[in-house]
Design an enzyme around this catalytic site. Structure first.
Site, short mmCIF file in Angstrom:
data_model
loop_
_atom_site.label_atom_id
_atom_site.label_comp_id
_atom_site.label_asym_id
_atom_site.label_seq_id
_atom_site.Cartn_x
_atom_site.Cartn_y
_atom_site.Cartn_z
N ASP A 19 23.59 44.88 48.40
CA ASP A 19 24.02 44.05 47.31
C ASP A 19 22.68 43.50 46.61
O ASP A 19 22.51 42.22 46.19
CB ASP A 19 24.69 42.74 47.82
CG ASP A 19 26.21 43.34 48.57
OD1 ASP A 19 26.17 44.52 48.74
OD2 ASP A 19 26.92 42.29 48.73
N ASP A 61 28.61 44.67 45.93
CA ASP A 61 29.79 43.73 45.74
C ASP A 61 30.40 44.49 44.29
O ASP A 61 29.54 44.58 43.40
CB ASP A 61 29.27 42.42 45.50
CG ASP A 61 30.14 41.59 46.56
OD1 ASP A 61 30.44 42.02 47.34
OD2 ASP A 61 29.96 40.37 46.26
N HIS A 63 33.67 43.60 42.60
CA HIS A 63 35.00 42.79 42.47
C HIS A 63 35.80 42.98 41.49
O HIS A 63 35.12 43.13 40.04
CB HIS A 63 34.70 41.24 42.54
CG HIS A 63 34.00 41.16 43.85
ND1 HIS A 63 34.58 41.57 45.12
CD2 HIS A 63 33.04 40.22 44.19
CE1 HIS A 63 33.78 41.10 46.17
NE2 HIS A 63 32.94 40.02 45.67
N SER A 69 38.02 36.01 46.06
CA SER A 69 37.02 35.03 46.45
C SER A 69 36.52 34.20 45.52
O SER A 69 35.69 33.41 45.57
CB SER A 69 35.70 36.03 47.02
OG SER A 69 35.09 36.63 45.86
N HIS A 80 31.60 36.69 40.34
CA HIS A 80 30.36 37.45 40.27
C HIS A 80 30.61 39.08 40.59
O HIS A 80 31.46 39.31 41.12
CB HIS A 80 29.64 36.82 41.62
CG HIS A 80 30.19 37.08 42.82
ND1 HIS A 80 31.26 36.18 43.45
CD2 HIS A 80 30.03 38.06 43.92
CE1 HIS A 80 31.66 36.50 44.63
NE2 HIS A 80 30.92 37.65 44.94
N LYS A 105 32.15 47.71 47.57
CA LYS A 105 33.20 46.97 48.80
C LYS A 105 33.67 45.86 47.86
O LYS A 105 33.19 45.36 46.74
CB LYS A 105 32.40 46.41 49.82
CG LYS A 105 31.15 45.55 49.50
CD LYS A 105 30.20 45.44 50.78
CE LYS A 105 28.95 44.47 50.28
NZ LYS A 105 29.26 43.02 49.80
N GLU A 112 38.48 40.31 50.95
CA GLU A 112 37.10 40.08 50.65
C GLU A 112 36.55 41.10 52.01
O GLU A 112 37.07 41.48 52.48
CB GLU A 112 36.77 38.27 51.43
CG GLU A 112 35.39 38.04 51.43
CD GLU A 112 34.49 38.30 50.18
OE1 GLU A 112 34.84 39.46 49.38
OE2 GLU A 112 33.93 37.25 49.66
N ALA A 140 23.07 38.65 50.63
CA ALA A 140 22.60 37.53 51.26
C ALA A 140 22.52 37.59 52.65
O ALA A 140 23.31 37.80 53.22
CB ALA A 140 22.99 36.11 50.38
N CYS A 144 26.42 38.87 53.22
CA CYS A 144 26.70 40.26 53.34
C CYS A 144 25.40 40.64 54.01
O CYS A 144 25.97 41.87 54.73
CB CYS A 144 26.68 40.88 51.89
SG CYS A 144 28.05 40.40 51.06
C1 VGL Z 1 27.75 37.77 48.87
C2 VGL Z 1 28.96 35.82 48.50
C3 VGL Z 1 30.23 36.27 47.93
C4 VGL Z 1 26.66 38.54 48.99
C5 VGL Z 1 28.81 38.36 48.09
O1 VGL Z 1 26.22 39.58 48.73
O2 VGL Z 1 26.00 37.95 50.18
N1 VGL Z 1 27.86 36.76 49.01
N2 VGL Z 1 30.04 37.79 47.77
ZN ZN Z 2 31.18 38.76 46.50
#
Ligand code: VGL
Ligand code: ZN
Length: 200
Positions: A19, A61, A63, A69, A80, A105, A112, A140, A144
């Site tokens: 990500d 990510d 979405h 989420s 996001h 994903k 989620e 992060a 993830c």
């Molecule tokens: C993530 C929060 C929501 C990540 C993804 O990539 O860590 N964190 N969606």
């Molecule tokens: Zn996300």
């Protein structure tokens, strides 16, 4: 075996970038403090894996606008990484190879997916490519990266986390440490990108 030998790259190894997207960089919709700092070490790793002819995987990510989420839907996060928007683009400095294996994903509104393995064919693709060991970095640490590392271990991959190429979204002191501890308990090993570079 010496540490260096253990970090020698060869057949069965792959790099996984988690990500590394605009919305997770400082200033993004879900900006991670110092998130941009993962890019230089990851670019260095990309160069090394490419030199060895080894696969580079990039999860993203991805979405839909009404993802569960998002706060508007009762979720924990601001919107996001909405599909086909700037926020979902790769970090501009990321030197993603043309032939990288892209894994999207969280692309279903009702599901989620923090882990790159969740609801994707990542495990199948890696097994088919003969991959057994994963070197993982990105964003992060506490979401993830953590869940991707835990799933990798659970699926039988040998997981190595690039500790200088990850950053946490959690602002509580200890969020990152707690995540690292969970990864270690699951069997992942933490290494520095410098050590990997030195060994290769
Ligand atoms: C993530 C929060 C929501 C990540 C993804 O990539 O860590 N964190 N969606
Ligand atoms: Zn996300």
């Amino acid at each position: 075996m010496r540490v260096r030998d253990e970090l020698k790259l060869g057949a069965g190894d792959a790099l996984v970038l988690v990500d590394v997207q605009q919305d997770f960089l400082p200033g993004g919709h879900l900006g991670v403090e110092e998130g941009d700092r993962v890019v230089p070490p990851l670019n260095r790793m990309i160069g090394i894996f490419r030199n060895h002819g080894l696969p580079v995987v990039a999860t993203r990510d991805w979405h839909p606008l009404n993802h569960c989420s998002f706060r508007e839907q009762g979720g924990p996060w601001p919107p996001h990484c909405v599909q086909h928007t700037h926020g979902a683009d790769w970090a501009p400095e990321l030197a993603l190879p043309e032939d990288a294996m892209i894994v999207s994903k969280g692309d279903t509104a009702t599901q989620e997916a923090y882990s790159g393995f969740q609801g994707t064919d990542l495990a199948d693709r890696l097994h088919r490519a003969g991959v057994r060991r994963l070197f993982i970095g990105g964003l992060a640490t506490d979401y993830c990266v953590l869940q991707t590392v835990l799933d990798a271990c659970a699926q039988g991959f040998d997981a190595r986390v690039l500790e200088d190429a990850i950053r946490a979204v959690g602002v509580e002191a200890g969020d990152a440490d707690h995540a690292l501890q969970q990864m270690r308990v699951a069997g992942a090993k933490l290494i520095s990108s410098q050590d990997l570079a030195d060994a290769n």
